[in-house]
Design a protein around this motif. Sequence first.
Motif, mmCIF file in Angstrom:
data_model
loop_
_atom_site.group_PDB
_atom_site.id
_atom_site.type_symbol
_atom_site.label_atom_id
_atom_site.label_comp_id
_atom_site.label_asym_id
_atom_site.label_seq_id
_atom_site.Cartn_x
_atom_site.Cartn_y
_atom_site.Cartn_z
ATOM 1 N N PHE A 52 -9.904 -7.134 2.293
ATOM 2 C CA PHE A 52 -9.656 -5.981 3.073
ATOM 3 C C PHE A 52 -9.074 -4.904 2.532
ATOM 4 C CE2 PHE A 52 -7.718 -3.744 6.621
ATOM 5 C CZ PHE A 52 -8.720 -3.286 7.340
ATOM 6 N N GLY A 53 -7.873 -5.035 1.617
ATOM 7 C CA GLY A 53 -7.304 -3.924 1.107
ATOM 8 C C GLY A 53 -8.058 -3.335 0.149
ATOM 9 N N VAL A 54 -8.661 -3.861 -0.719
ATOM 10 C CA VAL A 54 -9.474 -3.431 -1.739
ATOM 11 C C VAL A 54 -10.867 -2.622 -0.995
ATOM 12 C CG1 VAL A 54 -11.442 -4.018 -3.408
ATOM 13 C CG2 VAL A 54 -9.025 -5.073 -3.439
ATOM 14 N N CYS A 55 -11.312 -3.080 0.059
ATOM 15 C CA CYS A 55 -12.372 -2.343 0.603
ATOM 16 C C CYS A 55 -12.163 -1.220 1.254
ATOM 17 C CB CYS A 55 -13.186 -3.250 1.439
ATOM 18 S SG CYS A 55 -14.025 -4.579 0.845
ATOM 19 N N TRP A 56 -10.801 -1.178 1.891
ATOM 20 C CA TRP A 56 -10.186 0.002 2.515
ATOM 21 C C TRP A 56 -9.998 1.144 1.471
ATOM 22 C CZ3 TRP A 56 -9.488 0.411 7.725
ATOM 23 C CH2 TRP A 56 -8.538 1.696 8.043
#
Length: 81
Positions: A52-56
Amino acid sequence: MRLYIAIPFVLVASLYAAAGVAAVTRGWVPSWNRRRVRRVRLHGWGQLVVAFGVCWQVVFGLVISGPGIREWGPSPAACFS
């Protein structure tokens, strides 16, 4: 927009998220991580958070902040003068 960078990052993040979902739901961990993982469910939730952090970061760092988006608003110098 730097889609040539964003697309591979989203693909890797989605594969990482799929492994996290498999760890959370089925207790499955890839063979190269089996000896090191002690708590499979916690490991899976950590993978989901990282994905999720990478996509964000990809969406808000590479896609939205591209030069095409900056043309829509006023320049920063116009805001402070």
